[in-house]
Design a protein around this motif. Structure first.
Motif, PDB file in Angstrom:
ATOM      1  N   LEU A  76      -5.982  27.690 -18.867  1.00 10.52           N
ATOM      2  CA  LEU A  76      -5.920  28.601 -17.729  1.00 10.52           C
ATOM      3  C   LEU A  76      -4.937  29.730 -17.999  1.00 10.52           C
ATOM      4  CD1 LEU A  76      -6.388  29.526 -14.797  1.00 10.52           C
ATOM      5  CD2 LEU A  76      -4.626  27.894 -14.095  1.00 10.52           C
ATOM      6  N   ILE A  77      -3.751  29.393 -18.481  1.00  6.04           N
ATOM      7  CA  ILE A  77      -2.743  30.425 -18.756  1.00  6.04           C
ATOM      8  C   ILE A  77      -3.233  31.374 -19.838  1.00  6.04           C
ATOM      9  CG2 ILE A  77      -0.358  30.868 -19.401  1.00  6.04           C
ATOM     10  CD1 ILE A  77      -0.846  29.433 -16.675  1.00  6.04           C
ATOM     11  N   GLN A  78      -3.903  30.829 -20.866  1.00  8.75           N
ATOM     12  CA  GLN A  78      -4.456  31.700 -21.897  1.00  8.75           C
ATOM     13  C   GLN A  78      -5.459  32.675 -21.305  1.00  8.75           C
ATOM     14  OE1 GLN A  78      -3.541  31.597 -25.444  1.00  8.75           O
ATOM     15  NE2 GLN A  78      -4.355  33.637 -24.993  1.00  8.75           N
ATOM     16  N   ASN A  79      -6.302  32.180 -20.376  1.00 10.51           N
ATOM     17  CA  ASN A  79      -7.273  33.067 -19.726  1.00 10.51           C
ATOM     18  C   ASN A  79      -6.586  34.166 -18.927  1.00 10.51           C
ATOM     19  OD1 ASN A  79      -9.396  31.536 -20.730  1.00 10.51           O
ATOM     20  ND2 ASN A  79      -9.612  30.296 -18.884  1.00 10.51           N
ATOM     21  N   LEU A  80      -5.510  33.805 -18.221  1.00  9.79           N
ATOM     22  CA  LEU A  80      -4.778  34.804 -17.436  1.00  9.79           C
ATOM     23  C   LEU A  80      -4.139  35.851 -18.345  1.00  9.79           C
ATOM     24  CD1 LEU A  80      -2.965  32.637 -14.706  1.00  9.79           C
ATOM     25  CD2 LEU A  80      -5.208  33.737 -14.605  1.00  9.79           C
ATOM     26  N   VAL A  81      -3.528  35.395 -19.429  1.00  6.11           N
ATOM     27  CA  VAL A  81      -2.880  36.326 -20.360  1.00  6.11           C
ATOM     28  C   VAL A  81      -3.919  37.198 -21.050  1.00  6.11           C
ATOM     29  CG1 VAL A  81      -1.493  36.514 -22.453  1.00  6.11           C
ATOM     30  CG2 VAL A  81      -0.852  34.864 -20.681  1.00  6.11           C
ATOM     31  N   ASP A  82      -5.075  36.620 -21.388  1.00  9.00           N
ATOM     32  CA  ASP A  82      -6.128  37.419 -22.001  1.00  9.00           C
ATOM     33  C   ASP A  82      -6.568  38.558 -21.086  1.00  9.00           C
ATOM     34  OD1 ASP A  82      -6.104  35.865 -24.262  1.00  9.00           O
ATOM     35  OD2 ASP A  82      -7.903  34.713 -23.766  1.00  9.00           O
ATOM     36  N   ALA A  83      -6.706  38.262 -19.783  1.00 12.82           N
ATOM     37  CA  ALA A  83      -7.093  39.305 -18.830  1.00 12.82           C
ATOM     38  C   ALA A  83      -5.996  40.355 -18.708  1.00 12.82           C
ATOM     39  CB  ALA A  83      -7.390  38.681 -17.467  1.00 12.82           C
ATOM     40  N   HIS A  84      -4.747  39.910 -18.684  1.00 14.70           N
ATOM     41  CA  HIS A  84      -3.629  40.850 -18.614  1.00 14.70           C
ATOM     42  C   HIS A  84      -3.598  41.749 -19.840  1.00 14.70           C
ATOM     43  CE1 HIS A  84       0.324  42.490 -17.881  1.00 14.70           C
ATOM     44  NE2 HIS A  84       0.768  41.989 -19.018  1.00 14.70           N
ATOM     45  N   LYS A  85      -3.865  41.188 -21.011  1.00 13.37           N
ATOM     46  CA  LYS A  85      -3.916  41.992 -22.235  1.00 13.37           C
ATOM     47  C   LYS A  85      -5.048  43.014 -22.160  1.00 13.37           C
ATOM     48  CE  LYS A  85      -3.300  39.799 -26.189  1.00 13.37           C
ATOM     49  NZ  LYS A  85      -3.396  38.745 -27.232  1.00 13.37           N
ATOM     50  N   LYS A  86      -6.195  42.595 -21.631  1.00 12.92           N
ATOM     51  CA  LYS A  86      -7.315  43.524 -21.476  1.00 12.92           C
ATOM     52  C   LYS A  86      -6.922  44.690 -20.558  1.00 12.92           C
ATOM     53  CE  LYS A  86     -11.185  40.232 -22.030  1.00 12.92           C
ATOM     54  NZ  LYS A  86     -12.078  41.005 -22.915  1.00 12.92           N
ATOM     55  N   SER A 132      18.558  29.222 -12.154  1.00 20.46           N
ATOM     56  CA  SER A 132      18.836  28.361 -11.003  1.00 20.46           C
ATOM     57  C   SER A 132      18.056  27.059 -11.061  1.00 20.46           C
ATOM     58  CB  SER A 132      18.505  29.101  -9.703  1.00 20.46           C
ATOM     59  OG  SER A 132      19.324  30.243  -9.551  1.00 20.46           O
ATOM     60  N   GLY A 133      17.286  26.869 -12.136  1.00 20.22           N
ATOM     61  CA  GLY A 133      16.585  25.614 -12.324  1.00 20.22           C
ATOM     62  C   GLY A 133      15.086  25.658 -12.156  1.00 20.22           C
ATOM     63  N   ALA A 134      14.525  26.821 -11.829  1.00 20.10           N
ATOM     64  CA  ALA A 134      13.076  26.918 -11.665  1.00 20.10           C
ATOM     65  C   ALA A 134      12.381  26.768 -13.014  1.00 20.10           C
ATOM     66  CB  ALA A 134      12.707  28.256 -11.037  1.00 20.10           C
ATOM     67  N   GLU A 135      11.302  26.010 -13.035  1.00 22.73           N
ATOM     68  CA  GLU A 135      10.544  25.802 -14.268  1.00 22.73           C
ATOM     69  C   GLU A 135       9.437  26.851 -14.343  1.00 22.73           C
ATOM     70  OE1 GLU A 135       9.293  21.732 -14.250  1.00 22.73           O
ATOM     71  OE2 GLU A 135      11.312  21.003 -14.710  1.00 22.73           O
ATOM     72  N   VAL A 136       9.808  28.012 -14.870  1.00 24.66           N
ATOM     73  CA  VAL A 136       8.885  29.138 -14.976  1.00 24.66           C
ATOM     74  C   VAL A 136       8.918  29.688 -16.394  1.00 24.66           C
ATOM     75  CG1 VAL A 136       9.078  29.756 -12.540  1.00 24.66           C
ATOM     76  CG2 VAL A 136      10.651  30.775 -14.199  1.00 24.66           C
ATOM     77  N   ASN A 137       7.867  30.400 -16.747  1.00 23.13           N
ATOM     78  CA  ASN A 137       7.774  31.043 -18.056  1.00 23.13           C
ATOM     79  C   ASN A 137       7.403  32.512 -17.910  1.00 23.13           C
ATOM     80  OD1 ASN A 137       6.449  28.132 -19.654  1.00 23.13           O
ATOM     81  ND2 ASN A 137       8.414  29.077 -20.075  1.00 23.13           N
ATOM     82  N   ILE A 138       8.036  33.356 -18.708  1.00 22.31           N
ATOM     83  CA  ILE A 138       7.553  34.718 -18.923  1.00 22.31           C
ATOM     84  C   ILE A 138       6.627  34.649 -20.128  1.00 22.31           C
ATOM     85  CG2 ILE A 138       8.178  37.047 -19.653  1.00 22.31           C
ATOM     86  CD1 ILE A 138      10.817  36.707 -18.159  1.00 22.31           C
ATOM     87  N   VAL A 139       5.367  34.997 -19.933  1.00 23.23           N
ATOM     88  CA  VAL A 139       4.389  34.859 -21.012  1.00 23.23           C
ATOM     89  C   VAL A 139       3.931  36.201 -21.578  1.00 23.23           C
ATOM     90  CG1 VAL A 139       3.572  32.604 -20.254  1.00 23.23           C
ATOM     91  CG2 VAL A 139       2.525  34.674 -19.300  1.00 23.23           C
ATOM     92  N   PHE A 169       1.013  32.642 -25.984  1.00 25.42           N
ATOM     93  CA  PHE A 169      -0.250  33.062 -25.399  1.00 25.42           C
ATOM     94  C   PHE A 169      -0.639  34.492 -25.809  1.00 25.42           C
ATOM     95  CE2 PHE A 169       1.408  29.774 -22.551  1.00 25.42           C
ATOM     96  CZ  PHE A 169       0.347  28.887 -22.555  1.00 25.42           C
ATOM     97  N   ILE A 170       0.346  35.394 -25.907  1.00 30.07           N
ATOM     98  CA  ILE A 170       0.003  36.750 -26.330  1.00 30.07           C
ATOM     99  C   ILE A 170      -0.248  36.805 -27.831  1.00 30.07           C
ATOM    100  CG2 ILE A 170       1.221  37.900 -24.450  1.00 30.07           C
ATOM    101  CD1 ILE A 170       3.457  38.569 -26.399  1.00 30.07           C
ATOM    102  N   GLU A 171       0.245  35.809 -28.564  1.00 29.66           N
ATOM    103  CA  GLU A 171       0.011  35.782 -30.007  1.00 29.66           C
ATOM    104  C   GLU A 171      -1.377  35.260 -30.353  1.00 29.66           C
ATOM    105  OE1 GLU A 171       3.254  33.377 -31.262  1.00 29.66           O
ATOM    106  OE2 GLU A 171       4.732  35.010 -31.106  1.00 29.66           O
ATOM    107  N   ASN A 172      -2.009  34.554 -29.422  1.00 28.76           N
ATOM    108  CA  ASN A 172      -3.364  34.066 -29.648  1.00 28.76           C
ATOM    109  C   ASN A 172      -4.367  35.202 -29.501  1.00 28.76           C
ATOM    110  OD1 ASN A 172      -2.505  31.437 -30.059  1.00 28.76           O
ATOM    111  ND2 ASN A 172      -2.809  30.857 -27.910  1.00 28.76           N
ATOM    112  N   GLU A 196      -0.794  31.608  -9.049  1.00 30.05           N
ATOM    113  CA  GLU A 196      -0.781  31.028 -10.393  1.00 30.05           C
ATOM    114  C   GLU A 196      -0.034  31.900 -11.406  1.00 30.05           C
ATOM    115  OE1 GLU A 196      -2.808  28.599  -8.173  1.00 30.05           O
ATOM    116  OE2 GLU A 196      -3.565  30.648  -8.324  1.00 30.05           O
ATOM    117  N   GLY A 197       0.080  33.181 -11.135  1.00 31.29           N
ATOM    118  CA  GLY A 197       0.758  34.076 -12.067  1.00 31.29           C
ATOM    119  C   GLY A 197       0.738  35.493 -11.553  1.00 31.29           C
TER     120      GLY A 197
END
Length: 340
Positions: free
Chosen positions: A246-256, A107-114, A334-337, A92-93
């Motif tokens: 879900l992404i917000q939860n993942l980013v929150d954990a990464h920030k922690k 190359s066309g992949a639908e991805v985000n750097i968050v 997500f990191i701004e939240n 998932e990330g």
């Protein structure tokens, strides 16, 4: 002890801008889609990915995800394998070098750097007795990087072309280029197989400590040395659109995890030493980790303009066939939240 689980994804190593790093696959790899009760996070066993190690050791994703969510981890040998796992929903990330994220996006992949994971950590090392006093001496010499066109390779070749007018044999230049895992660079210096290495930490500090080479160009003087994210947190645009919570939860954990590293550097170093040994069977000394730590800034803040400039350099070096446009790759919402 976890062991390497190299997969067929290694066949994709020929892609340009693949990641710089070494690692192993581990954990449950059957999570093909986000189910709401099971997620998989990926990263490499490199110092630039300590946020992943800390999050795993401290079980930080369980703090931000809904109760009962099973969190798995997968360790990757290269960025192409990681990005394919993101695209297929196998993970998932997680953390990867900026190069593969940009390459797959263009190359066309639908991805985000968050988020970012860290900046810095690239060092140019010269082998003892290679008769190299400065980068100007590299004409006719052999240099090694983890992959063709990977993050560290682009940093090195950008510096050499712009400041010294030297290029690699890939574009009929004067320097011979080979690839290999950073953990092997010390032994390759010892045997004289290569003259110069563009090295991600902690492997530059390992070479220094073992005395097989010395610093030719330190992090601050390598192209994009202190500004380019050495690791970025990536997820799929589909997940960001369909399940932003879900992404917000993942980013929150990464920030922690990042904040833990900033506030507890000594404990974070111990976690890194133990995790790298667990994954790679190599035990790094505390002094090597201390030295490597000084070259890295652990941050989740991300600057899309720096990534675009780096991508432009990749195109100038002919790693990309078309001028890249990274508009839409970076999503800072997500990191701004506020964290949970």
């Amino acid at each position: 002890m976890k062991k390497f689980l190299f997969s067929a994804l290694l066949l994709l190593l020929g892609l340009v801008l693949t990641a710089c790093g070494s690692g192993e696959s581990s954990g449950n790899t059957d999570a093909a889609e986000s189910s709401g009760d099971e997620i998989t996070i990926g990263y490499f066993p490199n110092i630039n990915h300590v946020a992943g190690m800390v999050a795993e050791e401290k079980d930080l994703y369980s703090e931000t995800l809904p109760d009962g969510t099973q969190v798995n981890y997968q360790y990757f040998p290269d960025g192409s394998a990681f990005m394919t796992a993101i695209e297929t929903g196998e993970i998932e990330g997680g953390l990867v070098g900026p190069g593969p994220a940009m390459n797959h996006y263009t190359s066309g992949a639908e991805v985000n750097i968050v988020a970012s994971g860290s900046t810095g950590g690239t060092v140019i090392m010269a082998r003892n007795d290679a008769n190299i006093e400065s980068p100007e001496d590299l004409a006719g010499k052999t240099f090694i990087s983890p992959r063709v066109g990977c993050t560290h390779d682009v940093q090195f070749e950008t510096m050499m072309k712009e400041e010294y007018g030297l290029t690699s044999d890939r574009v009929k230049g004067e320097m011979k280029h080979v690839t290999g895992e950073p953990a092997t660079y010390h032994s390759m210096f010892t045997t004289g197989n290569v003259d110069v290495a563009t090295v991600p930490e902690p492997w530059a500090s390992v070479i220094e400590e073992k005395g097989s080479g010395e610093v030719l160009v330190d992090t601050s003087d390598v192209a994009y040395g202190e500004t380019l994210p050495a690791a970025v947190f990536v997820t799929s645009q589909r997940l960001a659109d369909e399940d932003p919570e879900l992404i917000q939860n993942l980013v929150d954990a990464h920030k922690k995890a990042t904040e833990f590293i900033q506030e507890n550097p000594e404990e974070s170093k111990t976690i890194a030493i133990d995790k790298i040994k667990d994954i790679t069977d190599q035990e790094l000394s505390a002094s090597a980790i201390d030295n490597a730590w000084e070259r890295i800034n652990f941050t989740y803040e991300i600057d899309g303009e720096v990534l675009q400039n780096f991508a432009d350099s990749s195109y100038d070096l002919e790693f990309l066939d078309e001028a890249p446009d990274l508009t839409g790759l970076v999503d800072t919402s997500f990191i701004e939240n506020e964290s949970n």
